[in-house]
Design a protein around this motif. Sequence first.
Motif, short mmCIF file in Angstrom:
data_model
loop_
_atom_site.label_atom_id
_atom_site.label_comp_id
_atom_site.label_asym_id
_atom_site.label_seq_id
_atom_site.Cartn_x
_atom_site.Cartn_y
_atom_site.Cartn_z
N MET A 1 62.25 -3.08 64.01
CA MET A 1 62.95 -1.91 64.58
C MET A 1 64.46 -2.13 64.43
N SER A 2 65.13 -1.11 63.94
CA SER A 2 66.57 -1.22 63.78
C SER A 2 67.26 -1.18 65.14
N ILE A 3 68.49 -1.68 65.15
CA ILE A 3 69.26 -1.65 66.39
C ILE A 3 69.47 -0.21 66.84
N ASN A 4 69.74 0.68 65.87
CA ASN A 4 69.97 2.07 66.24
C ASN A 4 68.72 2.70 66.84
N ARG A 5 67.57 2.38 66.26
CA ARG A 5 66.33 2.92 66.81
C ARG A 5 66.08 2.37 68.20
N LYS A 6 66.31 1.10 68.38
CA LYS A 6 66.13 0.48 69.68
C LYS A 6 67.03 1.13 70.73
N ALA A 7 68.28 1.36 70.33
CA ALA A 7 69.22 2.00 71.26
C ALA A 7 68.82 3.45 71.53
N GLY A 8 68.35 4.14 70.48
CA GLY A 8 67.95 5.53 70.65
C GLY A 8 66.74 5.66 71.56
N SER A 9 65.78 4.75 71.43
CA SER A 9 64.61 4.76 72.30
C SER A 9 65.00 4.56 73.75
N PHE A 10 65.91 3.60 73.95
CA PHE A 10 66.38 3.32 75.31
C PHE A 10 67.13 4.54 75.87
N ALA A 11 67.95 5.17 75.03
CA ALA A 11 68.73 6.33 75.48
C ALA A 11 67.81 7.48 75.89
N ALA A 12 66.72 7.66 75.14
CA ALA A 12 65.78 8.74 75.48
C ALA A 12 65.14 8.48 76.83
N ARG A 13 64.80 7.24 77.09
CA ARG A 13 64.20 6.92 78.38
C ARG A 13 65.20 7.08 79.52
N VAL A 14 66.43 6.67 79.27
CA VAL A 14 67.46 6.83 80.29
C VAL A 14 67.70 8.31 80.57
N SER A 15 67.74 9.12 79.51
CA SER A 15 67.96 10.56 79.68
C SER A 15 66.86 11.18 80.53
N ALA A 16 65.60 10.79 80.26
CA ALA A 16 64.50 11.32 81.05
C ALA A 16 64.59 10.86 82.50
N ALA A 17 64.97 9.59 82.70
CA ALA A 17 65.11 9.08 84.07
C ALA A 17 66.22 9.80 84.82
N GLU A 18 67.34 10.03 84.13
CA GLU A 18 68.45 10.75 84.76
C GLU A 18 68.07 12.19 85.07
N PHE A 19 67.33 12.78 84.13
CA PHE A 19 66.87 14.16 84.33
C PHE A 19 66.00 14.23 85.59
N ALA A 20 65.07 13.26 85.72
CA ALA A 20 64.20 13.23 86.89
C ALA A 20 64.99 12.96 88.16
N ARG A 21 65.95 12.05 88.08
CA ARG A 21 66.76 11.71 89.25
C ARG A 21 67.55 12.91 89.74
N ASP A 22 68.05 13.72 88.81
CA ASP A 22 68.93 14.82 89.17
C ASP A 22 68.19 16.06 89.65
N ARG A 23 66.84 16.04 89.59
CA ARG A 23 66.11 17.15 90.19
C ARG A 23 66.42 17.21 91.67
N GLU A 24 66.43 18.41 92.18
CA GLU A 24 66.65 18.56 93.62
C GLU A 24 65.38 18.15 94.36
N HIS A 25 65.46 17.09 95.13
CA HIS A 25 64.30 16.66 95.90
C HIS A 25 64.25 17.46 97.19
N PRO A 26 63.10 18.04 97.49
CA PRO A 26 63.03 18.98 98.61
C PRO A 26 62.92 18.28 99.95
N CYS A 27 63.14 19.04 100.97
CA CYS A 27 62.89 18.59 102.34
C CYS A 27 61.45 18.96 102.68
N HIS A 28 60.63 17.97 102.97
CA HIS A 28 59.22 18.23 103.28
C HIS A 28 59.09 18.65 104.74
N LYS A 29 58.34 19.72 104.96
CA LYS A 29 58.18 20.25 106.32
C LYS A 29 56.71 20.54 106.60
N ALA A 30 56.23 20.06 107.73
CA ALA A 30 54.90 20.40 108.22
C ALA A 30 55.02 21.52 109.24
#
Length: 604
Positions: A1-30
């Motif tokens: 695996m090239s360095i660029n591919r390795k970095a790109g794979s990591f960047a894609a995972r980070v982007s997805a993690a940041e995307f998930a983190r930035d979702r608005e987490h709701p207030c749960h109410k019963a």
Amino acid sequence: MSINRKAGSFAARVSAAEFARDREHPCHKANGDEVTYSGAHFPMSFTKGLSHDPDTGLVKYPQHFIAFRTAINDGHIDAFNTRVPVPPFSGQTAFGRRQWEAPTAGITYDLEGPDAQSVTMAPAPELGSDELAFEMAEVYELALLRDEPFHAFDADGGSAALTQARDRLNSYSYAAAGFPNRPRKTDEAGLLDRDTIFRGSSPGVEVGPYVSQFLLIGNHIDGIANIDDGQILYGVQRIDQRVPVAAEGDDYMQTWSDWLTVQNGADVRGPGDPGQSFVPGATRFIQTPRDLATYVHFDALYQAYLNACLILLATNAPRDPGFAHLAGGRNSFPSSIYNAGADVDVNGDAIAMAGFQPNAGGFALYGGPHILSMVTEVATRALKAARYQKFNLHLRLRPEALAARMSTNHMPDAAFPQLGGRFGEMRAGIQPTVDAINAYNGNDDALLPMAFAEGSPMHPSYAAGHATVAGACVTVLKAFFDTGAVFVTNADGDSAATGFRHATAEDVPVAYEAFNNGADLRPVPHPLAAPLTLEGELNKLAANISIGRNMAGVHYFSDYYDSLRMGEAIAIGMLEEQALCYPTDPFVLSVRTFDGDTVPIGAR
């Protein structure tokens, strides 16, 4: 695996993690019922599997419920085995006790899609509300209709029992208020009618037969099967859409002693006993609510949507226009676009398309395997989110328990004045339905006749696992396929020419239903008011599976309504994260939601 591919794979995972983190987490109410009525032995909470008082039907020892709740909050499975007292069954049944199902699943993490706690549901209808009384009446009425054929569930069906159920429900205060919280399909006057009752809430569910085509039809297989044979091609094997036939009137838990045994957690099924009595060797197409209850008693949870996907792929249903060229979806474009030398006007400009044809189709990417895996992949995420809502948040009692609270001889109102007589008021508010139930049961206990010997599963009612999975899986199908396609055949009604596609003037709308006591399928014998759309039939499929659980007696309408939308949010979140992983070909889709809105995916 090239360095660029390795970095790109990591960047894609980070982007997805940041995307998930930035979702608005709701207030749960019963809805607060657990706390409000704690002094009355938690009458609105799920307590199945604990010891119950034989006089009131409430949990016998409040400290047992507190131990149960504490184990849930701690999140360790061993606590349920060592710290929560349960009744012994050595002298009561030969079959032991049932186990609570995955009570800690909602606290686990996932590496793709919304976190199980980043989606939520509105508070469930609370004790004393007209909405709760009405949806309990709906579950009662569905129990009374279990053996009515589905072809009677329309204006011309002729079912007196359905008419009586409709009239009783329309007389209750929540219907008179216009269903303000979770709308139902209604007529122009805002009331339930024979064409809309029990059909769900999403676009298209009211069109055509009650049962979705995806629960009935198969594929046309040259020389082997026609679409109305109900055989779905699954590789070189076939899936038969017929289900075992449960005995008519085969209901359970209709006496207080039977109800109490099951509520205490006894497994009343013997070895090899499915919990339903079946006609030996008999199968049929889904013909009645009891058949649909049987389907959702034993289904592999995502199997209805896997089957739907197999049908759509085998009939080459058009793909979502946003990415159909990536999947090789020939049916997604006018045929002229593939003809060498054709001109296509776009914004008034003539564009030469000479020599254009789709030489790269989808398979591992955008094609059948991609779609099939996504349909099933979302199911586990949906279940984990549902478990968090079920156990950690709402801990809502099942309809079988709420019905017992309205028993004349066991109603807890007198024993606990802090209840304010609310169970008696709820019973009075739906008295005509309760009277019909008591006449059916032959007693005055208002118990809900259950389709399954064991009653509900061993987990709380809200969210509904089936409905959450339905929302997630159907949303994936709506994303990948063109939901504007319609179900048509040719003028001769040829099986090979029948399917979901972009209709031409020569095409004829068609819909199938079970007849001959479910032995066969036939086109409906009357003209359709409108053609069945792919969107409508997928929405109907989600409603059928979800409300099929209501027909069995194990869920309420709000369980279907809110769980479906939570599952939808999970699927959209997973698709959004997947869209970040395609650096060359655009992954751009649009999804029509269960409320009729359009959500774009991948257009960033």
